[in-house]
Motif scaffolding. Structure first.
Motif, short mmCIF file in Angstrom:
data_model
loop_
_atom_site.label_atom_id
_atom_site.label_comp_id
_atom_site.label_asym_id
_atom_site.label_seq_id
_atom_site.Cartn_x
_atom_site.Cartn_y
_atom_site.Cartn_z
N LEU A 10 6.30 8.49 7.13
CA LEU A 10 6.82 7.15 7.39
C LEU A 10 5.90 6.12 6.75
O LEU A 10 4.71 6.08 7.04
CB LEU A 10 6.89 6.92 8.91
N THR A 11 6.45 5.32 5.85
CA THR A 11 5.66 4.26 5.22
C THR A 11 6.30 2.91 5.52
O THR A 11 7.34 2.84 6.19
CB THR A 11 5.57 4.45 3.69
N GLU A 12 5.72 1.86 5.02
CA GLU A 12 6.28 0.53 5.24
C GLU A 12 7.64 0.37 4.58
O GLU A 12 8.48 -0.39 5.05
CB GLU A 12 5.33 -0.54 4.70
N THR A 13 7.87 1.09 3.49
CA THR A 13 9.09 0.87 2.71
C THR A 13 10.12 1.99 2.81
O THR A 13 11.29 1.76 2.51
CB THR A 13 8.74 0.67 1.22
N SER A 73 7.27 16.37 13.16
CA SER A 73 5.94 15.77 13.13
C SER A 73 5.94 14.65 12.10
O SER A 73 6.70 14.67 11.14
CB SER A 73 4.88 16.82 12.77
N PHE A 74 5.06 13.67 12.33
CA PHE A 74 5.01 12.48 11.48
C PHE A 74 3.66 12.34 10.80
O PHE A 74 2.61 12.59 11.42
CB PHE A 74 5.25 11.21 12.32
N SER A 75 3.68 11.90 9.55
CA SER A 75 2.46 11.44 8.88
C SER A 75 2.62 9.94 8.63
O SER A 75 3.72 9.46 8.34
CB SER A 75 2.22 12.19 7.57
N LEU A 76 1.51 9.22 8.76
CA LEU A 76 1.51 7.77 8.65
C LEU A 76 0.47 7.32 7.63
O LEU A 76 -0.58 7.96 7.49
CB LEU A 76 1.20 7.13 10.01
N PRO A 77 0.71 6.21 6.93
CA PRO A 77 -0.21 5.76 5.88
C PRO A 77 -1.51 5.20 6.44
O PRO A 77 -1.62 4.88 7.64
CB PRO A 77 0.59 4.69 5.15
N ASN A 78 -2.49 5.05 5.57
CA ASN A 78 -3.81 4.58 5.98
C ASN A 78 -3.77 3.25 6.71
O ASN A 78 -4.53 3.02 7.66
CB ASN A 78 -4.73 4.45 4.75
N LYS A 193 -0.25 0.49 -0.74
CA LYS A 193 -1.18 -0.53 -0.26
C LYS A 193 -2.62 -0.03 -0.21
O LYS A 193 -3.50 -0.62 -0.82
CB LYS A 193 -0.75 -1.04 1.12
N TYR A 194 -2.85 1.04 0.54
CA TYR A 194 -4.22 1.50 0.73
C TYR A 194 -4.34 2.98 0.40
O TYR A 194 -3.96 3.83 1.19
CB TYR A 194 -4.69 1.22 2.17
N SER A 195 -4.87 3.25 -0.78
CA SER A 195 -5.13 4.62 -1.19
C SER A 195 -6.44 5.08 -0.57
O SER A 195 -7.15 4.31 0.07
CB SER A 195 -5.19 4.70 -2.72
N TYR A 207 -16.46 13.05 4.06
CA TYR A 207 -16.47 11.71 3.47
C TYR A 207 -15.02 11.26 3.31
O TYR A 207 -14.17 12.02 2.84
CB TYR A 207 -17.18 11.73 2.12
N PHE A 208 -14.75 10.02 3.73
CA PHE A 208 -13.40 9.47 3.62
C PHE A 208 -13.54 7.97 3.38
O PHE A 208 -14.22 7.28 4.13
CB PHE A 208 -12.60 9.73 4.90
N ARG A 209 -12.92 7.50 2.32
CA ARG A 209 -13.01 6.07 2.00
C ARG A 209 -11.62 5.55 1.65
O ARG A 209 -10.91 6.14 0.84
CB ARG A 209 -13.96 5.84 0.83
N VAL A 210 -11.24 4.44 2.26
CA VAL A 210 -9.97 3.79 1.97
C VAL A 210 -10.16 2.80 0.83
O VAL A 210 -11.13 2.04 0.81
CB VAL A 210 -9.41 3.07 3.21
N LEU A 211 -9.23 2.84 -0.13
CA LEU A 211 -9.27 1.96 -1.29
C LEU A 211 -8.12 0.96 -1.20
O LEU A 211 -7.09 1.24 -0.59
CB LEU A 211 -9.13 2.76 -2.59
#
Length: 304
Positions: A10-13, A73-78, A193-195, A207-211
């Motif tokens: 599920l994403t914004e769009t 089950s659902f996956s959601l964006p950063n 939006k946020y990779s 290690y996890f970093r949002v771009l």
């Protein structure tokens, strides 16, 4: 016995749906589809509006092919999560540890109600690369989870898991089980939006970093993220795998990423190990947009 399981990203769009079954001693891809929302989906909307947008998109898909699965089950964006890394005291019990993380949320995100989050954390010292007592925290709004669960109930579905889209996609780093236990891997999830960039020791992220995908300088952000690896005595040449997942990647952007990471960058096809029929084999989403379905497929195979 494995029963059909659906994965929804599920994403914004848009809403992306995968359904997996088990028959003839093999896992089958029963459906792959996506649809654009009637209006952009925001995790801050009231529950009734969240469910209305979700229901409209879901109905468009199942009218073409009804869902056989009873669990989903659902996956959601950063950007539907609060994501951060903080030190922690390993003497704390889980309840006190989560209270510590809630306090961090109130400090880092003062506009958010720190009590209104479900929290998942990953202890980075589980890896052999980093040994400090720090945790990567993923916090998702309870109101969003409640809306998704209510949507499932209204559609006679059982909600199994909700997870971050990048973490769900990382399932494809570990499909070979023990073979990958000692591998150091890097993955990049490209979103509108946020990779994000994730580094794993076997199955353990350390290690996890949002771009910011909207930045005109995303490769500068990637460079900063990769340079951070020097602190762990790692360079790009140390990785056994560098995998790319993403939403609607253009050929030009994909080539730029390959140039940045080198020839070791792998484009993931989440359908490679799933059997299917001729109808799906000829589906343009299956043939051309497979990489954008890593999150939906990754969360669908979570119970495999």
């Amino acid at each position: 016995m494995f029963k059909n399981h659906a994965g929804i990203n599920l994403t914004e769009t848009k809403l992306q749906l995968i359904e997996i079954s088990f028959k003839d001693d093999s896992f089958y891809l029963e459906n792959v589809d996506q649809t654009i929302h009637a209006e952009n989906f925001s995790s801050t909307f009231p529950e009734s509006k969240l469910i209305s947008i979700l229901q409209y998109s879901f109905d468009k898909i199942i009218k073409k092919k009804p869902l056989e699965a009873q669990s989903v089950s659902f996956s959601l964006p950063n950007n539907f999560f609060r994501i951060f890394e903080v030190p922690y005291d390993d003497a704390l019990v889980k309840k006190d540890l989560h209270e510590h993380f809630r306090w961090e949320i109130s400090t880092l995100f003062p506009d958010s109600d720190h009590n209104n989050f479900y929290i998942q954390h990953i202890e980075i010292d589980k890896s052999k690369v980093r040994h400090e007592k720090s945790a990567i925290v993923f916090a998702v709004d309870k109101s969003l989870v409640a809306a998704i669960n209510k949507f499932c109930t209204q559609n006679f579905l059982v909600l199994k898991y909700i997870d971050n889209a990048h973490l769900a996609s990382n399932a494809f780093l570990n499909l070979n089980g023990k073979k990958n236990q000692d591998e150091i891997s890097l993955s990049v999830y490209i979103d509108h939006k946020y990779s994000s960039i994730s580094v794993m020791d076997g199955a353990s992220p350390f290690y996890f970093r949002v771009l910011d995908s909207t930045s005109q300088k995303i490769f500068e952000e990637l460079t900063t993220a990769v340079n951070k690896l020097n602190e762990f005595n790692l360079t790009l040449g140390d990785f056994n795998k560098i995998l790319l997942y993403g939403q609607d990647l253009t050929d030009d952007f994909e080539n730029k990423l390959k140039d940045f990471f080198g020839t070791g960058l792998g484009i993931v096809n989440p359908f490679d190990q799933l059997k299917t029929d001729d109808v799906i084999l000829n589906n343009p989403l299956y043939r051309l947009k497979f990489n954008s379905f890593t999150a939906a497929t990754g969360i669908a195979i979570r119970i495999v």
